[in-house]
Design a protein around this motif. Structure first.
Motif, PDB file in Angstrom:
ATOM      1  N   LEU A 113       0.825  -1.217   0.000  1.00  0.00           N
ATOM      2  CA  LEU A 113       0.000   0.000   0.000  1.00  0.00           C
ATOM      3  C   LEU A 113       0.854   1.259   0.000  1.00  0.00           C
ATOM      4  O   LEU A 113       0.464   2.282  -0.579  1.00  0.00           O
ATOM      5  CB  LEU A 113      -0.945  -0.016   1.199  1.00  0.00           C
ATOM      6  N   LEU A 114       2.027   1.201   0.631  1.00  0.00           N
ATOM      7  CA  LEU A 114       2.958   2.328   0.581  1.00  0.00           C
ATOM      8  C   LEU A 114       3.373   2.600  -0.865  1.00  0.00           C
ATOM      9  O   LEU A 114       3.345   3.748  -1.335  1.00  0.00           O
ATOM     10  CB  LEU A 114       4.185   2.026   1.435  1.00  0.00           C
ATOM     11  N   PHE A 115       3.737   1.533  -1.583  1.00  0.00           N
ATOM     12  CA  PHE A 115       4.167   1.691  -2.974  1.00  0.00           C
ATOM     13  C   PHE A 115       3.006   2.149  -3.853  1.00  0.00           C
ATOM     14  O   PHE A 115       3.175   3.010  -4.722  1.00  0.00           O
ATOM     15  CB  PHE A 115       4.733   0.375  -3.510  1.00  0.00           C
ATOM     16  N   ALA A 116       1.814   1.566  -3.628  1.00  0.00           N
ATOM     17  CA  ALA A 116       0.650   1.974  -4.417  1.00  0.00           C
ATOM     18  C   ALA A 116       0.345   3.451  -4.206  1.00  0.00           C
ATOM     19  O   ALA A 116       0.037   4.183  -5.158  1.00  0.00           O
ATOM     20  CB  ALA A 116      -0.557   1.110  -4.048  1.00  0.00           C
ATOM     21  N   SER A 117       0.457   3.907  -2.961  1.00  0.00           N
ATOM     22  CA  SER A 117       0.193   5.318  -2.649  1.00  0.00           C
ATOM     23  C   SER A 117       1.216   6.234  -3.310  1.00  0.00           C
ATOM     24  O   SER A 117       0.884   7.323  -3.789  1.00  0.00           O
ATOM     25  CB  SER A 117       0.194   5.529  -1.132  1.00  0.00           C
ATOM     26  N   LYS A 118       2.476   5.791  -3.337  1.00  0.00           N
ATOM     27  CA  LYS A 118       3.515   6.580  -4.016  1.00  0.00           C
ATOM     28  C   LYS A 118       3.208   6.704  -5.503  1.00  0.00           C
ATOM     29  O   LYS A 118       3.347   7.784  -6.100  1.00  0.00           O
ATOM     30  CB  LYS A 118       4.891   5.932  -3.797  1.00  0.00           C
ATOM     31  N   ILE A 119       2.788   5.595  -6.104  1.00  0.00           N
ATOM     32  CA  ILE A 119       2.447   5.617  -7.529  1.00  0.00           C
ATOM     33  C   ILE A 119       1.297   6.584  -7.790  1.00  0.00           C
ATOM     34  O   ILE A 119       1.332   7.385  -8.741  1.00  0.00           O
ATOM     35  CB  ILE A 119       2.087   4.200  -8.021  1.00  0.00           C
ATOM     36  N   LEU A 120       0.278   6.535  -6.952  1.00  0.00           N
ATOM     37  CA  LEU A 120      -0.869   7.432  -7.115  1.00  0.00           C
ATOM     38  C   LEU A 120      -0.468   8.892  -6.974  1.00  0.00           C
ATOM     39  O   LEU A 120      -1.119   9.783  -7.526  1.00  0.00           O
ATOM     40  CB  LEU A 120      -1.965   7.096  -6.105  1.00  0.00           C
ATOM     41  N   SER A 121       0.625   9.134  -6.220  1.00  0.00           N
ATOM     42  CA  SER A 121       1.137  10.504  -6.053  1.00  0.00           C
ATOM     43  C   SER A 121       2.088  10.900  -7.184  1.00  0.00           C
ATOM     44  O   SER A 121       2.674  11.983  -7.157  1.00  0.00           O
ATOM     45  CB  SER A 121       1.868  10.625  -4.716  1.00  0.00           C
ATOM     46  N   GLY A 122       2.251  10.000  -8.147  1.00  0.00           N
ATOM     47  CA  GLY A 122       3.123  10.290  -9.288  1.00  0.00           C
ATOM     48  C   GLY A 122       4.585   9.963  -9.048  1.00  0.00           C
ATOM     49  O   GLY A 122       5.450  10.345  -9.845  1.00  0.00           O
ATOM     50  N   ILE A 123       4.866   9.248  -7.952  1.00  0.00           N
ATOM     51  CA  ILE A 123       6.254   8.892  -7.633  1.00  0.00           C
ATOM     52  C   ILE A 123       6.498   7.456  -8.093  1.00  0.00           C
ATOM     53  O   ILE A 123       6.141   6.488  -7.400  1.00  0.00           O
ATOM     54  CB  ILE A 123       6.527   9.027  -6.120  1.00  0.00           C
ATOM     55  N   PHE A 124       7.082   7.308  -9.271  1.00  0.00           N
ATOM     56  CA  PHE A 124       7.394   5.983  -9.803  1.00  0.00           C
ATOM     57  C   PHE A 124       8.412   6.124 -10.925  1.00  0.00           C
ATOM     58  O   PHE A 124       8.607   7.215 -11.468  1.00  0.00           O
ATOM     59  CB  PHE A 124       6.127   5.275 -10.316  1.00  0.00           C
ATOM     60  N   ARG A 125       9.060   5.003 -11.261  1.00  0.00           N
ATOM     61  CA  ARG A 125      10.012   4.962 -12.372  1.00  0.00           C
ATOM     62  C   ARG A 125       9.496   3.966 -13.393  1.00  0.00           C
ATOM     63  O   ARG A 125       9.351   2.776 -13.076  1.00  0.00           O
ATOM     64  CB  ARG A 125      11.396   4.537 -11.891  1.00  0.00           C
ATOM     65  N   PRO A 126       9.201   4.395 -14.611  1.00  0.00           N
ATOM     66  CA  PRO A 126       8.687   3.464 -15.617  1.00  0.00           C
ATOM     67  C   PRO A 126       9.673   2.333 -15.898  1.00  0.00           C
ATOM     68  O   PRO A 126      10.891   2.490 -15.770  1.00  0.00           O
ATOM     69  CB  PRO A 126       8.508   4.345 -16.850  1.00  0.00           C
ATOM     70  N   GLY A 127       9.138   1.186 -16.275  1.00  0.00           N
ATOM     71  CA  GLY A 127       9.943   0.015 -16.580  1.00  0.00           C
ATOM     72  C   GLY A 127       9.943  -0.975 -15.440  1.00  0.00           C
ATOM     73  O   GLY A 127       9.225  -0.829 -14.456  1.00  0.00           O
ATOM     74  N   PHE A 128      10.745  -2.029 -15.595  1.00  0.00           N
ATOM     75  CA  PHE A 128      10.909  -3.003 -14.523  1.00  0.00           C
ATOM     76  C   PHE A 128      11.729  -2.373 -13.406  1.00  0.00           C
ATOM     77  O   PHE A 128      12.753  -1.750 -13.659  1.00  0.00           O
ATOM     78  CB  PHE A 128      11.642  -4.240 -15.053  1.00  0.00           C
ATOM     79  N   GLN A 129      11.271  -2.559 -12.165  1.00  0.00           N
ATOM     80  CA  GLN A 129      12.007  -2.025 -11.018  1.00  0.00           C
ATOM     81  C   GLN A 129      12.013  -3.045  -9.888  1.00  0.00           C
ATOM     82  O   GLN A 129      11.184  -3.953  -9.828  1.00  0.00           O
ATOM     83  CB  GLN A 129      11.353  -0.725 -10.506  1.00  0.00           C
ATOM     84  N   THR A 130      12.979  -2.864  -8.994  1.00  0.00           N
ATOM     85  CA  THR A 130      12.989  -3.578  -7.724  1.00  0.00           C
ATOM     86  C   THR A 130      12.628  -2.547  -6.652  1.00  0.00           C
ATOM     87  O   THR A 130      12.644  -1.335  -6.929  1.00  0.00           O
ATOM     88  CB  THR A 130      14.367  -4.174  -7.427  1.00  0.00           C
ATOM     89  N   PRO A 131      12.318  -2.987  -5.435  1.00  0.00           N
ATOM     90  CA  PRO A 131      11.984  -1.997  -4.399  1.00  0.00           C
ATOM     91  C   PRO A 131      13.047  -0.916  -4.219  1.00  0.00           C
ATOM     92  O   PRO A 131      12.724   0.278  -4.146  1.00  0.00           O
ATOM     93  CB  PRO A 131      11.850  -2.869  -3.143  1.00  0.00           C
ATOM     94  N   SER A 132      14.323  -1.307  -4.177  1.00  0.00           N
ATOM     95  CA  SER A 132      15.375  -0.303  -3.943  1.00  0.00           C
ATOM     96  C   SER A 132      15.664   0.533  -5.179  1.00  0.00           C
ATOM     97  O   SER A 132      16.014   1.707  -5.060  1.00  0.00           O
ATOM     98  CB  SER A 132      16.661  -0.970  -3.439  1.00  0.00           C
ATOM     99  N   SER A 133      15.520  -0.042  -6.374  1.00  0.00           N
ATOM    100  CA  SER A 133      15.765   0.770  -7.577  1.00  0.00           C
ATOM    101  C   SER A 133      14.651   1.789  -7.774  1.00  0.00           C
ATOM    102  O   SER A 133      14.876   2.867  -8.311  1.00  0.00           O
ATOM    103  CB  SER A 133      15.921  -0.119  -8.822  1.00  0.00           C
ATOM    104  N   ALA A 134      13.455   1.453  -7.321  1.00  0.00           N
ATOM    105  CA  ALA A 134      12.323   2.375  -7.467  1.00  0.00           C
ATOM    106  C   ALA A 134      12.322   3.456  -6.402  1.00  0.00           C
ATOM    107  O   ALA A 134      12.090   4.635  -6.685  1.00  0.00           O
ATOM    108  CB  ALA A 134      11.007   1.597  -7.410  1.00  0.00           C
ATOM    109  N   TYR A 135      12.612   3.060  -5.149  1.00  0.00           N
ATOM    110  CA  TYR A 135      12.401   3.986  -4.032  1.00  0.00           C
ATOM    111  C   TYR A 135      13.577   4.122  -3.074  1.00  0.00           C
ATOM    112  O   TYR A 135      13.457   4.789  -2.046  1.00  0.00           O
ATOM    113  CB  TYR A 135      11.151   3.557  -3.252  1.00  0.00           C
ATOM    114  N   GLY A 136      14.727   3.537  -3.412  1.00  0.00           N
ATOM    115  CA  GLY A 136      15.915   3.704  -2.580  1.00  0.00           C
ATOM    116  C   GLY A 136      15.965   2.710  -1.427  1.00  0.00           C
ATOM    117  O   GLY A 136      14.942   2.188  -0.991  1.00  0.00           O
TER     118      GLY A 136
END
Length: 351
Positions: free
Chosen positions: A312-335
Motif C-alpha cells: 500500500l505504501l508503494f501503491a500510494s507513491k504511484i498514485l502521487s506520481g512517484i514511480f520509475r517506468p519500466g521493470f524495477q525492484t523496491p530499492s531501484s524504485a524507491y531507494g
C-alpha cells in the motif's frame, strides 16, 4: 476512476492488504476468480468487487482499463504473473505483486522496455518478498561498491506461513537450491549450503534456499555471485536432504497435488496475535575480490504485516506520481531506505 485493484483479494495475504487499506482509508476494488469469496469480503469491508478469471483477457482488460495500480496477490506467480503483466501493459496500469519466486523476476524483467514504452512501472516483490532483503542488498552494495559476492539471510521469531506460501514452496520442492554464480543462475542440491548466522538477538543454523533475491538483488546491485539463506534446524536440514534424494518423485504432479491438499487442511496463515508478536531478522554480507567486506542486519515486523503495509505504501507513491517506468525492484524504485518507512524496521551494522 478505480485507483487500486487488489487481485486475489480473498487469499490470506490479499485479505490482509485489503483490511490494511480499509484501516488507512485507502479505497480499493476487490477482484479474483471466486465471486462467493469476493462477495463475503466485500460485505466485511465495504469495498466493491468484480469477479474476473485471469484467462479471460477481455474481462481482465475491462477490470484494469480504469485502474491506476493493480496489487497482484494470486499465486503461484509463475502461473499467473504473465497474464496480469500483459494486461497491465495493454491498459497502462502499474503492476505490483508479492512474489518471492526468482522465475517471476526473470520473466518480468523481460518486459522492461515494453513497460517504459507504456509509461508504467512493473514492481514485483513489493511485500516481504523482497522489500527488506532488497533494501539490505542495496545498503551493502553502497558500503562495498566493488562487491563480487553477496549473501543474504532471514529468520523469524514466532509467526508461521500461509497456505499460499506453502503451495508455492511445494511447486519448487525437489528442484534444488538456485543461486547466482558469475552472473548466471545455477542449481545445487538442497541442504548442501549450511551456514551458522548471527541475526543479532540470536544465532541460527541457516540453509541455502531458492529465494527471489538471486534475481531481484542482482538486478538492483549487479553483484555477480548471490546466495540466500533462511533460519533452519537440524530436523529441517535433514528433510531438505531427503527432498533432494526424492527429487524425481517429488516432481510428479500427483505428488505435488497431494501435498497441496495437505496444505489446504492447515490454517490460512498465522493469527493476528502471532503476527503482532513476531519479528523478522535479516543479515547480509557483501565482499569484494580483495576480501574487504561489510556485514549489516535489518529488523522488521512480521513478514505478512510488512507485506500489507509495503504494497500500500508503494501503491500510494504511484498514485502521487512517484514511480520509475519500466521493470524495477523496491530499492531501484524507491531507494534502500524505503524500508524505514515501515514502522518497526531498522538497520544496524553487524559486529
Amino acid at each position: 476512476m478505480t485507483d487500486i485493484v487488489v487481485y486475489g483479494a480473498y487469499g490470506y495475504t490479499g485479505a490482509l492488504i485489503v483490511k490494511e487499506a480499509r484501516k488507512q482509508g485507502i479505497q480499493v476494488v476487490l477482484s479474483g476468480r471466486n465471486e462467493e469469496k469476493l462477495k463475503k469480503l466485500s460485505q466485511e469491508t465495504g469495498f466493491s468487487y468484480s469477479a474476473v478469471d485471469l484467462n479471460n483477457k477481455e474481462a481482465l482488460h475491462h477490470l484494469l482499463q480504469d485502474a491506476k495500480v493493480v496489487i497482484h496477490c494470486a499465486g503461484p506467480f509463475q502461473q499467473t504473473a504473465k497474464a496480469m503483466v500483459e494486461a497491465c501493459l495493454a491498459t497502462h496500469t502499474h503492476y505490483l505483486d508479492i512474489t518471492g519466486e526468482y522465475q517471476v523476476f526473470e520473466l518480468i524483467h523481460g518486459y522492461d522496455e515494453a513497460a517504459k514504452n507504456a509509461g508504467i512501472m512493473l514492481l514485483p516483490g513489493s511485500g516481504f518478498d523482497v522489500v527488506p532483503s532488497d533494501c539490505l542488498a542495496a545498503l551493502l552494495k553502497a558500503r562495498v561498491p566493488d562487491a563480487e559476492k553477496l549473501q543474504l539471510a532471514f529468520a523469524a521469531t514466532g509467526g508461521g506461513i500461509s497456505r499460499g506460501t506453502s503451495k508455492t514452496m511445494i511447486e519448487g520442492v525437489g528442484e534444488g537450491q538456485v543461486y547466482r554464480s558469475n552472473h548466471q543462475l545455477k542449481t545445487k542440491p538442497q541442504g548442501e549450503s549450511i551456514k551458522d548466522i548471527n541475526y543479532g538477538p540470536f544465532k541460527k543454523l541457516s540453509a541455502g534456499i531458492s529465494w527471489g533475491d538471486v534475481s531481484s538483488a542482482y538486478f538492483s546491485t549487479g553483484i555477480p555471485n548471490i546466495e540466500v539463506f533462511t533460519g533452519s534446524s537440524k530436523k529441517q536440514l535433514k528433510a531438505l536432504k531427503w527432498a533432494h534424494r526424492l527429487r524425481f518423485f517429488l516432481k510428479i504432479n500427483w505428488v505435488k497435488n497431494f501435498l497441496k491438499k495437505q496444505a489446504d487442511k492447515k490454517p490460512a496463515g498465522p493469527s493476528e496475535e502471532k503476527r503482532e508478536n513476531s519479528h523478522t531478522y535479516l543479515w547480509g554480507r557483501a565482499e569484494n575480490s580483495k576480501g574487504t567486506y561489510y556485514e549489516a542486519r535489518l529488523k522488521t515486523p512480521n513478514g505478512y504485516t510488512l507485506t500489507s503495509k509495503a504494497t500500500l505504501l508503494f501503491a500510494s507513491k504511484i498514485l502521487s506520481g512517484i514511480f520509475r517506468p519500466g521493470f524495477q525492484t523496491p530499492s531501484s524504485a524507491y531507494g534502500r531506505d524505503v524500508i524505514l518507512e515501515i514502522d518497526g524496521s531498522q538497520f544496524e551494522k553487524a559486529a
